[in-house]
Design a protein around this motif. Structure first.
Motif, mmCIF file in Angstrom:
data_model
loop_
_atom_site.group_PDB
_atom_site.id
_atom_site.type_symbol
_atom_site.label_atom_id
_atom_site.label_comp_id
_atom_site.label_asym_id
_atom_site.label_seq_id
_atom_site.Cartn_x
_atom_site.Cartn_y
_atom_site.Cartn_z
ATOM 1 N N ALA A 70 0.762 -1.082 -0.157
ATOM 2 C CA ALA A 70 -0.049 -0.096 -0.116
ATOM 3 C C ALA A 70 0.960 1.280 -0.116
ATOM 4 O O ALA A 70 1.753 1.560 0.667
ATOM 5 N N VAL A 71 0.455 2.346 -0.737
ATOM 6 C CA VAL A 71 0.853 3.698 -0.827
ATOM 7 C C VAL A 71 -0.100 4.402 -0.110
ATOM 8 O O VAL A 71 -0.944 4.555 -1.121
ATOM 9 N N GLU A 72 0.269 4.905 0.800
ATOM 10 C CA GLU A 72 -0.725 6.109 1.347
ATOM 11 C C GLU A 72 -0.103 7.414 0.978
ATOM 12 O O GLU A 72 1.148 7.575 1.248
ATOM 13 N N VAL A 73 -1.172 8.265 0.406
ATOM 14 C CA VAL A 73 -0.455 9.510 -0.053
ATOM 15 C C VAL A 73 -1.284 10.609 0.667
ATOM 16 O O VAL A 73 -2.761 10.664 0.652
ATOM 17 N N ILE A 74 -0.703 11.370 1.370
ATOM 18 C CA ILE A 74 -1.146 12.667 2.339
ATOM 19 C C ILE A 74 -1.265 13.904 2.029
ATOM 20 O O ILE A 74 0.148 14.494 1.746
ATOM 21 N N TYR A 75 -2.037 14.600 1.866
ATOM 22 C CA TYR A 75 -1.788 16.341 1.673
ATOM 23 C C TYR A 75 -2.242 16.782 2.973
ATOM 24 O O TYR A 75 -3.220 16.404 3.802
ATOM 25 N N ILE A 76 -1.271 17.806 3.552
ATOM 26 C CA ILE A 76 -1.689 18.293 4.764
ATOM 27 C C ILE A 76 -1.139 19.741 4.589
ATOM 28 O O ILE A 76 -0.098 19.825 4.116
ATOM 29 N N GLU A 77 -1.943 20.748 4.943
ATOM 30 C CA GLU A 77 -1.845 22.239 4.615
ATOM 31 C C GLU A 77 -0.631 22.590 5.631
ATOM 32 O O GLU A 77 -0.334 22.017 6.941
#
Ligand SMILES: [Zn+2]
Length: 232
Positions: A199-206
């Protein structure tokens, strides 16, 4: 058909990106045909027959022009193709806690190749944003792809052992908005890409926000090719 613009470069666009990479699908499933279909599940429906890897079911509705879909992002696709393959065939087999070093994966230029593999997920992330309508600024995503640089607020995390119905999972989750402001702006969002249990978890966070989910992430600006495999 109304003309649509490529979200990466703004040109007229006719193609949609594959949601799960075709090479990843054929590595896992070999071959599909009219006679030997696969079963496709998403959040809208279950058990739809998939008779070709060219199926519309596997394409994002976000439009990309052919230049962006082909030559522009090809190094990114290729780098992920190699990383995906090497992680899935890693010896010894990867498990949660395994440490991976990019210079053992890529024979040369490992820093650049890791950035390229990361940019493959920036491309998919942009498609997710367009498709879902989430209020996340697309400009830094297109800029990253056009300039071959990282996105300052997108992190990735590698995990293994993801299952679906008892078997190693392959496919892609929808975009999940974790935190949104009152006006609807998205502060944090994430999604997963699954290939044969990897699994590749892709996270955007300001900028300026913290979240426990950021533990164990990798980002090109960390300047290291070393990452630890988490538990899916
Ligand atoms: Zn384009």
């Amino acid at each position: 058909m109304t003309s649509q613009k490529c979200w990466i470069c703004g040109s007229d666009a006719t193609t949609g990106e594959h949601k799960t990479k075709r090479s990843d699908l054929s590595d896992v499933f070999g071959f599909v045909s009219q006679d030997e279909p696969l079963y496709f599940h998403d959040q809208k429906s279950k058990n739809r027959h998939l008779r070709s890897f060219k199926s519309k079911l596997l394409h994002s509705s976000a439009r990309i022009c052919s230049k962006c879909n082909n030559e522009r992002t090809q190094p990114y696709d290729r780098a992920w193709e190699e990383l995906s393959n090497k992680l899935r065939n890693h010896n010894p087999k990867l498990k949660p806690g395994s440490i991976v070093r990019a210079n053992k994966i890529f024979s040369s230029n490992s820093k650049k190749r890791m950035l390229d593999a990361y940019l493959y997920f920036i491309k998919l992330f942009g498609c997710h944003i367009v498709e879902s309508g989430a209020l996340i600024d697309l400009e830094p995503f297109s800029k990253a792809l056009l300039e071959g640089r990282f996105h300052p607020n997108v992190y990735i995390k590698f995990k293994c052992g993801a299952l679906f119905a008892g078997a190693p999972r392959t496919g892609m989750s929808d975009l999940e908005t974790v935190q949104i402001t009152k006006s609807g702006r998205c502060i944090m969002a994430l999604w997963h890409y699954y290939i044969d249990g990897l699994a590749v978890e892709v996270i955007y966070i300001e900028e300026g926000y913290e979240h426990p989910e950021l533990k164990g992430v990798w980002h090109p600006r960390f300047g290291t090719g070393r990452f630890v495999i988490g538990a899916a």
